[in-house]
Scaffold this active site. Structure first.
Site, mmCIF file in Angstrom:
data_model
loop_
_atom_site.group_PDB
_atom_site.id
_atom_site.type_symbol
_atom_site.label_atom_id
_atom_site.label_comp_id
_atom_site.label_asym_id
_atom_site.label_seq_id
_atom_site.Cartn_x
_atom_site.Cartn_y
_atom_site.Cartn_z
ATOM 1 N N ARG B 29 5.203 121.770 86.623
ATOM 2 C CA ARG B 29 5.357 122.153 85.216
ATOM 3 C C ARG B 29 4.565 121.216 84.314
ATOM 4 N NH1 ARG B 29 10.594 119.478 82.637
ATOM 5 N NH2 ARG B 29 10.410 117.627 83.890
ATOM 6 N N CYS B 50 10.777 82.898 71.703
ATOM 7 C CA CYS B 50 11.581 83.505 72.766
ATOM 8 C C CYS B 50 12.877 82.724 72.974
ATOM 9 C CB CYS B 50 10.780 83.533 74.069
ATOM 10 S SG CYS B 50 11.795 83.881 75.518
ATOM 11 N N CYS B 53 12.901 80.893 76.590
ATOM 12 C CA CYS B 53 11.952 79.855 77.005
ATOM 13 C C CYS B 53 12.628 78.477 76.991
ATOM 14 C CB CYS B 53 10.728 79.859 76.082
ATOM 15 S SG CYS B 53 9.454 81.046 76.589
ATOM 16 N N ASP B 76 25.580 84.596 75.706
ATOM 17 C CA ASP B 76 26.187 84.322 74.397
ATOM 18 C C ASP B 76 26.885 85.553 73.829
ATOM 19 O OD1 ASP B 76 25.054 81.692 74.338
ATOM 20 O OD2 ASP B 76 23.123 82.627 73.870
ATOM 21 N N HIS B 112 7.037 82.137 80.555
ATOM 22 C CA HIS B 112 7.299 83.359 79.793
ATOM 23 C C HIS B 112 6.403 84.529 80.213
ATOM 24 C CE1 HIS B 112 8.727 85.498 76.175
ATOM 25 N NE2 HIS B 112 7.487 85.893 75.976
ATOM 26 N N ASN B 152 17.256 94.239 84.363
ATOM 27 C CA ASN B 152 16.656 95.340 83.606
ATOM 28 C C ASN B 152 15.261 94.895 83.241
ATOM 29 O OD1 ASN B 152 19.020 96.926 83.537
ATOM 30 N ND2 ASN B 152 19.798 95.764 81.784
ATOM 31 N N GLY B 158 15.880 99.124 78.447
ATOM 32 C CA GLY B 158 16.841 98.445 77.582
ATOM 33 C C GLY B 158 16.743 96.939 77.622
ATOM 34 N N SER B 160 15.719 93.546 76.314
ATOM 35 C CA SER B 160 15.400 93.155 74.946
ATOM 36 C C SER B 160 14.500 91.924 74.877
ATOM 37 C CB SER B 160 16.694 92.934 74.158
ATOM 38 O OG SER B 160 17.604 92.155 74.897
ATOM 39 N N HIS B 163 10.780 87.851 78.704
ATOM 40 C CA HIS B 163 10.853 86.659 79.553
ATOM 41 C C HIS B 163 11.504 87.057 80.885
ATOM 42 C CE1 HIS B 163 10.880 82.155 79.787
ATOM 43 N NE2 HIS B 163 11.584 82.490 80.853
ATOM 44 N N HIS B 165 13.810 87.586 83.533
ATOM 45 C CA HIS B 165 15.224 87.217 83.704
ATOM 46 C C HIS B 165 16.042 88.392 84.205
ATOM 47 C CE1 HIS B 165 15.647 89.437 79.932
ATOM 48 N NE2 HIS B 165 16.951 89.403 80.081
ATOM 49 N N GLN B 167 20.513 89.410 85.116
ATOM 50 C CA GLN B 167 21.862 89.121 84.653
ATOM 51 C C GLN B 167 22.848 89.157 85.820
ATOM 52 O OE1 GLN B 167 23.284 90.917 80.947
ATOM 53 N NE2 GLN B 167 21.344 92.011 80.733
ATOM 54 N N HIS B 280 23.879 95.238 95.775
ATOM 55 C CA HIS B 280 25.249 95.613 96.126
ATOM 56 C C HIS B 280 25.655 94.853 97.379
ATOM 57 C CE1 HIS B 280 25.661 99.635 93.746
ATOM 58 N NE2 HIS B 280 26.207 98.640 93.113
ATOM 59 N N HIS B 295 22.478 95.269 100.214
ATOM 60 C CA HIS B 295 21.164 95.876 99.976
ATOM 61 C C HIS B 295 20.838 95.790 98.504
ATOM 62 C CE1 HIS B 295 24.363 98.906 99.821
ATOM 63 N NE2 HIS B 295 23.660 99.489 98.855
ATOM 64 N N PHE B 311 13.606 112.052 82.828
ATOM 65 C CA PHE B 311 14.797 111.962 81.990
ATOM 66 C C PHE B 311 16.011 112.461 82.752
ATOM 67 C CE2 PHE B 311 11.374 111.885 78.957
ATOM 68 C CZ PHE B 311 11.830 111.027 77.964
ATOM 69 N N TYR B 315 21.185 118.619 82.430
ATOM 70 C CA TYR B 315 21.689 119.064 83.725
ATOM 71 C C TYR B 315 22.210 117.885 84.546
ATOM 72 C CZ TYR B 315 22.143 120.997 88.343
ATOM 73 O OH TYR B 315 22.651 121.357 89.549
ATOM 74 N N GLN B 322 19.144 115.093 89.637
ATOM 75 C CA GLN B 322 18.119 116.023 90.129
ATOM 76 C C GLN B 322 16.780 115.321 90.120
ATOM 77 O OE1 GLN B 322 15.754 117.510 87.745
ATOM 78 N NE2 GLN B 322 14.721 118.688 89.310
#
Ligand SMILES: O=P(O)(O)O[C@H]1O[C@H](CO)[C@@H](O)[C@H](O)[C@H]1O
Ligand SMILES: O=P(O)(O)O[C@H]1O[C@H](CO)[C@@H](O)[C@H](O)[C@H]1O
Lengths: 345, 345
Positions: B29, B50, B53, B76, B112, B152, B158, B160, B163, B165, B167, B280, B295, B311, B315, B322
């Protein structure tokens, strides 16, 4: 007593049997991340380049009808096709089976410039009537056991064309999210002999903490277990298994509350509010689904402004959905917004 | 026999017990939707603005250590805090309970400008050593029963701050996704007395259809049930419940395969490839988790190019995840990419 408005906690989703994490204090963190583009383009009523406008040619080479009312057609690039032969595959730990179905596109209006919140209620009513027709006809087919009606609105929600439209994916197997609800609804029904959602509505109408809009036949609320920041669920007060059993009066009222909710959405950040919405209703597999109570949910990603959304990423993907504001705060904000679209004030 | 390379089908995820929908023909498509921005900015090794840093001040007012090696600190703006009193709430159909935990930030490098694929293997090894330390220390606390390590990467995911890193969110309850895996792994273990993932690896190593990179002690593959277009899972060949039991040699090899996978990712669309990754492993609740086999998974959103992502919307949210290309196609593409980072050729 712990104040859940200020302390992280988990909430239980009665419809799926899953938990979500709420971290109310978290909106205090500064945001230096991605900002979405705001598209404030004025759209014409007819766009010669739009493949959904009446009379235009689509990418697949087909020509659109010169439609004046809501209109549907089979998706040219359908994810599901109905000519897939049934087959199961199993080898060691690999397990697969073929899936068949029908994907349709539902144009809400011939007018390219519109969206649900700025459409006339009577024209939204016609969209619902078309959803009913589609649900009835698709659901009747022997190899279609579930019909998913949904809309992706806005570029952030993967919508590739701003012409007002939604989709329907109908298929042989029961999708995951629906299977969870089947289980929860059926269990409650067999234990209590009443609709889980009807009972839940009763409780919410007493508490009045999460109600966004109430009409004669419908309630729109931020569910206690909402995941998306301004998630809303529209539920008929009377238990209807599917949209098919709505009276004409109820259908009109349904149109009214869809308009009311989406107007509040647009008013929230004074932008055309992106979301995915979907109607969950009883499967069309011929089983006894007396427990079902249809509802429509809106999952909108915006969190802080027209440009800052909530990302469901790392932790949410690997652990549990997590939200930053409580359902009660979101409901209060939405409830207090004007009922008239900000562009029409 | 139905050709699953050309026909929509469902695949079963042995780790979660869920199904996903594959629509291989769907990439045909045309795409007229949202394109992401590509950020090709060259970053300096030190950015005075940053908040990650070395030596800089953070939003919360704290000052970073002048760190030279991977370094971690308590977030924080933590979503989870450890001073939340235990409480359960139940009223009618509303059910909630408080959740406590600790959120930490793990800086992968003082530099950085770096990302995992361009870091030296020995420095990635130091990141893993820090993950081990954190997992051990956090997991030891009596009120921490699960430790989620994740990253991430990229603004689309997402993130932000560019640098390098990741979590860690450690908490009292077992998150949803992990609970599913606990169940599946334990069931297989008690029925067969071997690790489900070890058996799966054996099968994949024979078939060789979904392998992306193989090192002495690790395999990186696109799992049969992958959801994201170029999803990859890194699995140790020997069954380790957690990252703690890795030998030094294995840990170095783990660093090597992380580098190899993320280099291939960057090479795919010649861009710094966005993803969320997560490890995990067995919960830290003191239960017997002999069935576990840790893994690391990568969930990257890009589908067609550096600017067109997949996206997971309408659905996928209301029905079932999917995907548009098969796991085999994705694995083949990744496998054939160069092993040297495109900026260093
Ligand atoms: O903690 P950060 O990087 O500010 O935030 C990012 O990761 C979190 C954990 O996955 C998410 O909840 C946020 O939506 C995302 O923006
Ligand atoms: O069908 P569309 O609008 O081209 O595509 C959109 O909706 C689909 C169904 O939710 C998704 O699979 C796609 O990722 C999304 O871009």
């Amino acid at each position: 007593m712990v104040d859940f408005n200020d302390n992280s906690h988990r909430r239980y989703n009665i419809l799926t049997g899953e938990w979500i994490l709420v971290s109310p204090h978290r909106t205090k963190r500064p945001w230096q991340g991605k900002e979405e583009d705001v598209t404030v383009e004025e759209r014409p009523s007819y766009d010669p380049k739009c493949y959904l406008c009446p009379g235009n040619e689509r990418a697949g080479g087909h020509q659109n009808e010169d439609y004046k009312e809501p209109w549907s057609f089979v998706n040219d690039f359908a994810a599901l096709k109905n000519d897939v032969p049934q087959a199961k595959f199993k080898s060691g730990l690999l397990k697969a089976e073929s899936e068949s179905g029908i994907c349709k596109v539902v144009c809400f209006s011939p007018d390219h410039s519109l969206t649900l919140p700025v459409m006339e209620t009577e024209n939204i009513d016609k969209v619902i009537a078309l959803w009913q027709k589609e649900y009835r006809e698709l659901g009747k087919k022997t190899d279609i056991n579930h019909v998913q009606i949904f809309e992706n609105k806005g570029a952030v929600m993967g919508c590739s064309n701003p012409h007002p439209h939604g989709q329907i994916w109908a298929q042989r197997t029961i999708p995951q999210e629906v299977a969870k609800k089947n289980k929860q609804l059926r269990e409650y029904w067999s234990n209590n002999g009443v609709s889980l959602l009807a009972e839940y509505l009763k409780e919410e109408l007493q508490l009045k903490e999460r109600i966004v809009v109430e009409t004669e036949h419908f309630v729109a609320l931020v569910p206690y277990w909402a995941v998306w920041p301004y998630e809303v669920m529209i539920v008929p007060k009377k238990q209807h298994k599917t949209i098919l059993s709505l009276s004409e009066e109820e259908r009109k009222d349904y149109a009214k509350i869809i308009k009311a909710v989406t107007i509040k959405y647009d008013n929230l950040f004074k932008t055309s509010f992106p979301y995915s919405s979907g109607i969950h209703q009883a499967p069309t597999d011929g089983q006894d689904w007396d427990c079902w109570h249809f509802h429509m949910s809106f999952y909108p990603p915006l969190l802080r402004s027209a440009t800052v959304k909530k990302f469901m990423v790392g932790y949410e993907m690997f652990a549990t959905p997590q939200r930053d504001i409580t359902a009660e705060m979101a409901a209060e904000t939405l409830r207090n917004l004007a009922d008239t679209h900000y562009t029409k004030e």
